[in-house]
Design a protein around this motif. Structure first.
Motif, short mmCIF file in Angstrom:
data_model
loop_
_atom_site.label_atom_id
_atom_site.label_comp_id
_atom_site.label_asym_id
_atom_site.label_seq_id
_atom_site.Cartn_x
_atom_site.Cartn_y
_atom_site.Cartn_z
N UNK A 20 27.74 4.04 -12.06
CA UNK A 20 27.22 2.47 -11.62
C UNK A 20 26.99 3.03 -9.92
N UNK A 21 26.23 2.12 -9.81
CA UNK A 21 26.00 1.54 -8.04
C UNK A 21 26.50 0.59 -8.00
N UNK A 22 27.67 0.07 -7.54
CA UNK A 22 28.09 -1.18 -6.64
C UNK A 22 26.94 -2.05 -5.62
N UNK A 23 26.79 -2.58 -5.92
CA UNK A 23 25.89 -3.23 -4.98
C UNK A 23 24.51 -3.13 -4.48
N UNK A 24 24.34 -2.18 -5.63
CA UNK A 24 22.74 -2.60 -5.35
C UNK A 24 21.56 -2.68 -6.77
N UNK A 25 20.73 -4.37 -7.10
CA UNK A 25 20.59 -4.40 -8.09
C UNK A 25 19.77 -3.41 -8.48
N UNK A 26 19.93 -3.65 -10.19
CA UNK A 26 19.57 -2.76 -10.76
C UNK A 26 17.61 -2.99 -10.79
N UNK A 27 17.64 -4.80 -10.53
CA UNK A 27 15.64 -4.70 -10.24
C UNK A 27 15.30 -4.15 -9.54
N UNK A 28 16.48 -4.45 -8.02
CA UNK A 28 15.91 -3.30 -7.01
C UNK A 28 15.76 -2.23 -6.84
N UNK A 29 16.44 -1.23 -7.65
CA UNK A 29 16.48 -0.11 -7.85
C UNK A 29 16.01 0.47 -8.88
N UNK A 30 14.90 0.06 -9.99
CA UNK A 30 14.21 -0.09 -11.14
C UNK A 30 12.59 -0.04 -10.03
N UNK A 31 13.06 -0.85 -9.00
CA UNK A 31 11.05 -1.34 -8.07
C UNK A 31 11.08 -0.20 -7.50
N UNK A 32 12.18 0.07 -6.21
CA UNK A 32 12.00 1.19 -6.17
C UNK A 32 12.18 2.48 -6.74
N UNK A 33 12.64 2.94 -7.68
CA UNK A 33 12.34 4.02 -8.34
C UNK A 33 10.95 4.14 -8.87
N UNK A 34 10.32 3.25 -9.40
CA UNK A 34 8.79 3.11 -9.92
C UNK A 34 7.50 3.42 -8.66
N UNK A 35 8.09 2.45 -7.60
CA UNK A 35 7.29 2.77 -6.37
C UNK A 35 7.51 4.00 -5.82
N UNK A 36 8.54 4.77 -5.25
CA UNK A 36 8.51 5.81 -5.18
C UNK A 36 7.96 6.98 -5.77
N UNK A 37 8.22 6.98 -7.42
CA UNK A 37 7.09 7.75 -8.51
C UNK A 37 5.79 7.50 -8.24
N UNK A 38 5.94 6.06 -7.70
CA UNK A 38 3.79 5.65 -8.16
C UNK A 38 3.27 6.44 -7.12
N UNK A 39 4.44 6.08 -5.21
CA UNK A 39 3.82 6.71 -4.21
C UNK A 39 3.62 8.40 -3.73
#
Length: 252
Positions: free
Chosen positions: A92-111
């Protein structure tokens, strides 16, 4: 897709605890390989070593993904090369929204791959499409990552992560652990929806019941840090009916 040769691994803090003892395995693109075995055989350690989890030391052997040696890579670099691990117990990652987490992960890999970051509008459209195809309620996307999720919701959320990151090699570490029959079916449907000719799966499980829904092409039996027998789906049925004693006796 994934090729492992003579892999040996032990605990970093205790060199006397040797877990993988010369493991060989090949997983082809488009194929689902299942690994079964008794407790303590090294199944989860294999998943941890491949993903780069701290606490383990590889002392011999190699592991390559599409010909690239992954054992010297940091975990995030392995991810950008297309490796994905679905955890037995998603955190569990309290305080980190699912959408925020996913977008950061996707963009980190794209970058990392030299691609442009996905825009907010395009991301929102994509994640909604993926969630709908996996029968994930929109409300789950608005919650903090896995916080307050049931066991089934956590596992389905990981399948959504997999769908968004589009890995080449997916490792599922006892993804059926703690799930009731209905939740397991939903998770299996999500995995099956992601099966493609250019993606490989390594499914680690204790039970045949998961393999009733995620049909494997190849089944491996693991014991004492090695693959001791390989066969088709019928091998899992044999284990379900007779247990591991006969197989272990053959090897001995």
């Amino acid at each position: 897709m994934l090729e492992i040769n003579n892999l040996h691994a032990q605990l970093e803090e205790d060199a006397d605890v040797k877990i993988l003892k010369g493991l060989d395995l090949k997983v082809e693109a488009g194929k689902v390989h299942a690994i079964m075995g008794p407790n303590g055989s090294g199944k989860s350690t294999l998943a941890y070593v491949l993903s780069g989890r701290d606490g383990y030391e590889v002392t011999e052997g190699s592991a390559t993904l599409e010909g690239n040696d992954i054992l010297d890579m940091e975990p995030e670099v392995r991810a950008t090369h297309g490796l994905f691990l679905a955890f037995q117990y998603p955190v569990e990652i309290p305080g980190v929204g699912n959408m925020t987490f996913l977008r950061e992960a996707v963009n980190a890999q794209r970058k990392a791959r030299g691609d442009d970051e996905i825009s907010s509008a395009d991301f929102l459209k994509l994640v909604r499409e993926k969630a709908k195809s996996l029968k994930i309620e929109p409300e789950m996307l608005k919650r903090a990552v896995n916080t307050g999720f049931s066991g089934g919701e956590k596992k389905r959320n990981e399948i959504l992560h997999m769908a968004m990151l589009e890995p080449k090699m997916c490792i599922l570490d006892e993804t059926d652990s703690g799930l009731d029959v209905d939740a397991m079916k939903l998770v299996a449907e999500g995995v099956n929806a992601l099966r493609t000719p250019d993606r490989g799966f390594l499914v680690i499980t204790h039970y045949q019941r998961l393999l009733n829904h995620i049909k494997p092409d190849v089944v491996h039996i693991m014991s004492d840090g090695r693959i001791i027998k390989t066969g088709g789906p019928e091998l899992a049925l044999e284990v379900e009916e007779n247990g591991y004693a006969d197989l272990l006796g053959e090897v001995a």
